[in-house]
Scaffold this motif. Structure first.
Motif, PDB file in Angstrom:
ATOM      1  N   GLY A  89      -5.639  -4.959   3.596  1.00  0.00           N
ATOM      2  CA  GLY A  89      -4.158  -4.268   4.313  1.00  0.00           C
ATOM      3  C   GLY A  89      -4.921  -2.549   5.165  1.00  0.00           C
ATOM      4  O   GLY A  89      -6.349  -3.416   5.638  1.00  0.00           O
ATOM      5  N   THR A  90      -4.375  -2.617   5.605  1.00  0.00           N
ATOM      6  CA  THR A  90      -5.156  -0.963   6.175  1.00  0.00           C
ATOM      7  C   THR A  90      -5.329  -0.279   5.754  1.00  0.00           C
ATOM      8  O   THR A  90      -4.841   0.547   5.316  1.00  0.00           O
ATOM      9  N   CYS A  91      -6.354   0.773   7.044  1.00  0.00           N
ATOM     10  CA  CYS A  91      -6.610   2.461   6.430  1.00  0.00           C
ATOM     11  C   CYS A  91      -7.056   3.179   7.455  1.00  0.00           C
ATOM     12  O   CYS A  91      -6.905   2.246   8.565  1.00  0.00           O
ATOM     13  N   GLY A  92      -6.779   4.004   7.453  1.00  0.00           N
ATOM     14  CA  GLY A  92      -7.509   5.516   7.774  1.00  0.00           C
ATOM     15  C   GLY A  92      -9.020   5.231   8.676  1.00  0.00           C
ATOM     16  O   GLY A  92      -9.326   5.600   6.982  1.00  0.00           O
ATOM     17  N   GLY A  93      -8.911   5.276   9.193  1.00  0.00           N
ATOM     18  CA  GLY A  93     -10.937   4.864   9.551  1.00  0.00           C
ATOM     19  C   GLY A  93     -11.222   7.618   9.582  1.00  0.00           C
ATOM     20  O   GLY A  93     -11.182   7.647  10.440  1.00  0.00           O
ATOM     21  N   LEU A  94     -12.220   7.069   9.057  1.00  0.00           N
ATOM     22  CA  LEU A  94     -12.871   8.180   8.738  1.00  0.00           C
ATOM     23  C   LEU A  94     -14.334   8.418   9.394  1.00  0.00           C
ATOM     24  O   LEU A  94     -14.702   9.392   9.622  1.00  0.00           O
ATOM     25  N   GLY A  95     -15.088   7.490   9.411  1.00  0.00           N
ATOM     26  CA  GLY A  95     -16.354   7.063   9.915  1.00  0.00           C
ATOM     27  C   GLY A  95     -16.488   7.351  11.386  1.00  0.00           C
ATOM     28  O   GLY A  95     -15.529   7.417  12.225  1.00  0.00           O
ATOM     29  N   ASP A  96     -17.910   7.606  11.630  1.00  0.00           N
ATOM     30  CA  ASP A  96     -18.455   7.696  12.942  1.00  0.00           C
ATOM     31  C   ASP A  96     -18.370   6.282  13.359  1.00  0.00           C
ATOM     32  O   ASP A  96     -19.332   5.928  12.691  1.00  0.00           O
ATOM     33  N   GLY A  97     -17.936   6.405  14.844  1.00  0.00           N
ATOM     34  CA  GLY A  97     -18.921   5.038  15.035  1.00  0.00           C
ATOM     35  C   GLY A  97     -17.348   3.689  15.211  1.00  0.00           C
ATOM     36  O   GLY A  97     -18.307   2.710  15.192  1.00  0.00           O
ATOM     37  N   MET A  98     -16.761   4.246  14.323  1.00  0.00           N
ATOM     38  CA  MET A  98     -15.537   3.170  13.504  1.00  0.00           C
ATOM     39  C   MET A  98     -14.448   3.581  14.824  1.00  0.00           C
ATOM     40  O   MET A  98     -14.317   3.906  15.712  1.00  0.00           O
ATOM     41  N   ALA A  99     -13.257   2.621  15.419  1.00  0.00           N
ATOM     42  CA  ALA A  99     -13.157   1.671  16.223  1.00  0.00           C
ATOM     43  C   ALA A  99     -11.870   1.296  15.580  1.00  0.00           C
ATOM     44  O   ALA A  99     -11.836   0.700  14.288  1.00  0.00           O
ATOM     45  N   MET A 100     -10.666   1.167  15.993  1.00  0.00           N
ATOM     46  CA  MET A 100      -9.199   0.598  15.694  1.00  0.00           C
ATOM     47  C   MET A 100      -9.541  -0.976  15.726  1.00  0.00           C
ATOM     48  O   MET A 100     -10.552  -1.105  16.490  1.00  0.00           O
TER      49      MET A 100
END
Ligand code: HPA
Length: 237
Positions: A89-100
């Motif tokens: 599925g999908t998630c909202g990203g919280l991590g630093d350096g994370m991209a769509m």
């Protein structure tokens, strides 16, 4: 025959992909399964299909959104003989350096929802992935070109959280993403003694002040396609 999955033992493969969205369940069967798959459920629009991936048996079953809905589906899949659940599925990203469009492999899923804890019948509990599946997913993901993040996520019971500080507090605890079903899946898998792993595409980036930036439909499709190829390989490993 269970109440919500109108199927018999043997209609599902032992290894099942579990997206929230029924439309995505159909997309997965049509685009990733070998030809000849069949529909095994349509009750309440919760589509399920069984077929093969590269010749190996696999099913996909939609769970709906949130722990209560997903919990019914996980429980009934297990009643029907399923022994490995792979949430996709999908998630909202919280991590630093994370991209769509990046992929997240969830080694654990904290519960920001009381449903999994009520099911576990414990005040504290660490809903965790099956290590061998997480290890396989991390290893196989190195062959692809999508950035992959491996760590804990949080399963929330609220999509539109009125508290703008929630995301920052989970991020402070090292959590990489927010979604709404994995903790329920890990908890039921633990109680029932089966395998489980959640693999997600980052569909939005969640800022410290509760702000949200959302992926375009084209970027989402590219990210999901990469994540699905990996998930089908892990599910049938
Ligand atoms: N919150 C909860 N679930 C989600 C999100 C989110 O921001 N994005 C994708 N699934």
């Amino acid at each position: 025959m269970p109440i919500h999955l109108r199927a018999e033992p043997g209609d599902y493969a032992p290894n099942v992909l579990c997206p929230g969205d029924p439309v995505r369940a159909q997309y997965i069967a049509e685009n990733f399964f070998d030809s000849g798959f069949r529909q095994v459920n349509s009750e309440r629009g919760m589509l399920g299909f069984t077929g093969t991936f590269e010749g190996r048996p696999i099913s996909v079953q939609a769970t709906g959104m949130g722990c209560p809905s997903a919990g019914i589906v996980f429980e009934e899949l297990i009643m029907l003989g399923v022994t490995r659940l792979v949430r996709v599925g999908t998630c909202g990203g919280l991590g630093d350096g994370m991209a769509m469009g990046d992929t997240v492999i969830a080694v654990a899923a904290s519960s920001d929802d009381t449903t999994p804890l009520r099911y576990a019948a414990m005040e504290g509990f660490a809903p965790s992935a099956t290590f061998t599946l997480a290890e396989t997913a991390a290893r196989l993901s190195r062959a692809g070109d999508t950035p992959v993040h491996v760590g804990p996520i949080v399963t929330s019971g609220i999509f539109y959280d009125p508290d703008p500080g929630t995301f920052a507090r989970w991020k402070r605890l090292g959590h990489l993403g927010v979604e709404m079903e994995a903790s329920m899946m890990y908890t039921i898998a633990a109680v029932k003694g089966i395998e489980a792993l959640a693999i997600m595409t980052v569909s939005d980036l969640l800022g410290e002040s509760g702000d949200t930036e959302r992926i375009s439909d084209a970027e989402l499709k590219a990210g999901v396609d990469q994540m699905m190829q990996l998930s089908c390989a892990v599910a049938t490993s």
